[in-house]
Design an enzyme around this catalytic site. Sequence first.
Site, PDB file in Angstrom:
ATOM      1  N   GLY A   8      13.806   3.633  -7.630  1.00 36.78           N
ATOM      2  CA  GLY A   8      12.418   3.262  -7.392  1.00 36.78           C
ATOM      3  C   GLY A   8      11.433   3.924  -8.320  1.00 36.78           C
ATOM      4  N   TYR A  12       5.091   5.042  -6.455  1.00 33.89           N
ATOM      5  CA  TYR A  12       4.100   6.097  -6.666  1.00 33.89           C
ATOM      6  C   TYR A  12       4.762   7.455  -6.893  1.00 33.89           C
ATOM      7  CZ  TYR A  12      -0.244   8.721  -5.790  1.00 33.89           C
ATOM      8  OH  TYR A  12      -1.335   9.546  -5.896  1.00 33.89           O
ATOM      9  N   ARG A  33      14.236  -3.542  -8.694  1.00 38.32           N
ATOM     10  CA  ARG A  33      14.890  -4.695  -8.076  1.00 38.32           C
ATOM     11  C   ARG A  33      15.038  -5.851  -9.050  1.00 38.32           C
ATOM     12  NH1 ARG A  33      11.485  -3.147  -3.821  1.00 38.32           N
ATOM     13  NH2 ARG A  33      10.001  -4.782  -4.372  1.00 38.32           N
ATOM     14  N   LEU A  61      18.204  -2.082  -2.884  1.00 34.39           N
ATOM     15  CA  LEU A  61      18.719  -1.328  -1.738  1.00 34.39           C
ATOM     16  C   LEU A  61      19.400  -2.207  -0.703  1.00 34.39           C
ATOM     17  CD1 LEU A  61      15.839   1.237  -1.103  1.00 34.39           C
ATOM     18  CD2 LEU A  61      18.084   1.688  -2.099  1.00 34.39           C
ATOM     19  N   SER A  82      12.394   3.195  -1.186  1.00 35.50           N
ATOM     20  CA  SER A  82      12.524   2.840   0.222  1.00 35.50           C
ATOM     21  C   SER A  82      11.956   1.453   0.409  1.00 35.50           C
ATOM     22  CB  SER A  82      11.769   3.833   1.111  1.00 35.50           C
ATOM     23  OG  SER A  82      11.957   3.525   2.485  1.00 35.50           O
ATOM     24  N   LYS A 157      12.183   5.933   8.731  1.00 33.34           N
ATOM     25  CA  LYS A 157      12.393   7.138   7.933  1.00 33.34           C
ATOM     26  C   LYS A 157      13.262   8.144   8.679  1.00 33.34           C
ATOM     27  CE  LYS A 157      10.797   7.638   4.372  1.00 33.34           C
ATOM     28  NZ  LYS A 157      11.199   7.189   3.015  1.00 33.34           N
ATOM     29  N   PRO A 182       7.418  14.592   2.499  1.00 32.37           N
ATOM     30  CA  PRO A 182       5.988  14.689   2.197  1.00 32.37           C
ATOM     31  C   PRO A 182       5.122  14.245   3.371  1.00 32.37           C
ATOM     32  CG  PRO A 182       7.184  13.366   0.552  1.00 32.37           C
ATOM     33  CD  PRO A 182       8.064  13.512   1.755  1.00 32.37           C
ATOM     34  N   VAL A 183       3.941  14.824   3.438  1.00 36.40           N
ATOM     35  CA  VAL A 183       2.903  14.363   4.367  1.00 36.40           C
ATOM     36  C   VAL A 183       2.124  13.261   3.632  1.00 36.40           C
ATOM     37  CG1 VAL A 183       2.805  16.493   5.687  1.00 36.40           C
ATOM     38  CG2 VAL A 183       1.462  16.298   3.583  1.00 36.40           C
ATOM     39  N   SER A 197      -1.810   6.657   2.315  1.00 33.94           N
ATOM     40  CA  SER A 197      -2.871   7.666   2.390  1.00 33.94           C
ATOM     41  C   SER A 197      -3.889   7.458   1.283  1.00 33.94           C
ATOM     42  CB  SER A 197      -2.268   9.072   2.286  1.00 33.94           C
ATOM     43  OG  SER A 197      -1.365   9.313   3.341  1.00 33.94           O
TER      44      SER A 197
END
Length: 338
Positions: A8, A12, A33, A61, A82, A157, A182-183, A197
């Site tokens: 991936g 980001y 992909r 995936l 993911s 997750k 990660p948050v 976020s």
Amino acid sequence: MAEVLVTGGSGYIGSWCVLDLLAAGHSVRTTVRDLAKEPALRAMLARGGAEGPLRVLPADLQSDAGWREAVDGCDYVLHVASPTLTSVPRHEDEMIVPARDGVLRVLRAARDSGVRRVVLTSAIGAVAYGHPDRSTPFTEDDWTDVDAGIPPYQKSKTLAERAAWAFIASEGNGLELAAVNPVGVLGPVLGPDYSPSLGLLRRMLDGEVPASLKFASGYVDVRDVADLHLRAMTDPAAVGERFIAQSGPSLWVRDIARILRERLGERASKVPTRELPIWLTRTVARVNPELRLIVPQLGKNFDATSAKARRLLGWQPRPIERTIVETAESLLALGVPA
């Protein structure tokens, strides 16, 4: 230097992992992909200053095809990819099954090809959901309760990370695993694929959010998330461990709005000055599917600590206020109305 696969790489977090690996002198390959996306991926990485050998390979995936070729000859794998959905899923399995099965596909291919270690990008969603209210920060010892009626993303997750650890324990045959959780991820934007976020900041700057929602979360810079992946990739202390990635104490959404207004001035003129009452948020959520996903978070403080990553791996994230400002600057440069 090592040969490293980043799954991936157009995403980001994945793109910043590729940039860090190349800057460190590693030979890097990444999966997409569809190879038709390769030119856009390379252009995005070039904007980030990418230099060094990069191979782009096709792998999905949700299919076994391509994964053995992608990992063959690699020393390490950063499994960042993911499955994502552009709308609220009709059934939670639309997120859970691809996430869990995708992790297992990558782990099997890595094991069979003699990869030394896989670093899995998990999430705070696998740690902090479904718990009673608490006054202490979440740690890596905490796991989300998947039976507590949590949203599909957090459930996917959690189950994907659980499946990864179970695979290593029963079928890993010496393959090492570390996980990064990660948050909320913020930071400079290289392309159109960025975190939810960061999407919140974009909507605040654009005036799409009339009032701040009442919940608190931790935040972290995407560049520091990438740095933590690289540390977890090679440090012996990372084997078999999870690492929460959070820059500092959690922030309420109103705190982010205040930082934007104070630091950006007129360019943040559309950022909300009020906080939406919880009862009103719940009412609006009845007819707003996206807002409905936020309802379980209302009034809660999802604070966590990254003390473990700092202690074991020497990780030192940058101050989150600086990240918030740099994120906003990046979004404004992409054309978000001031």
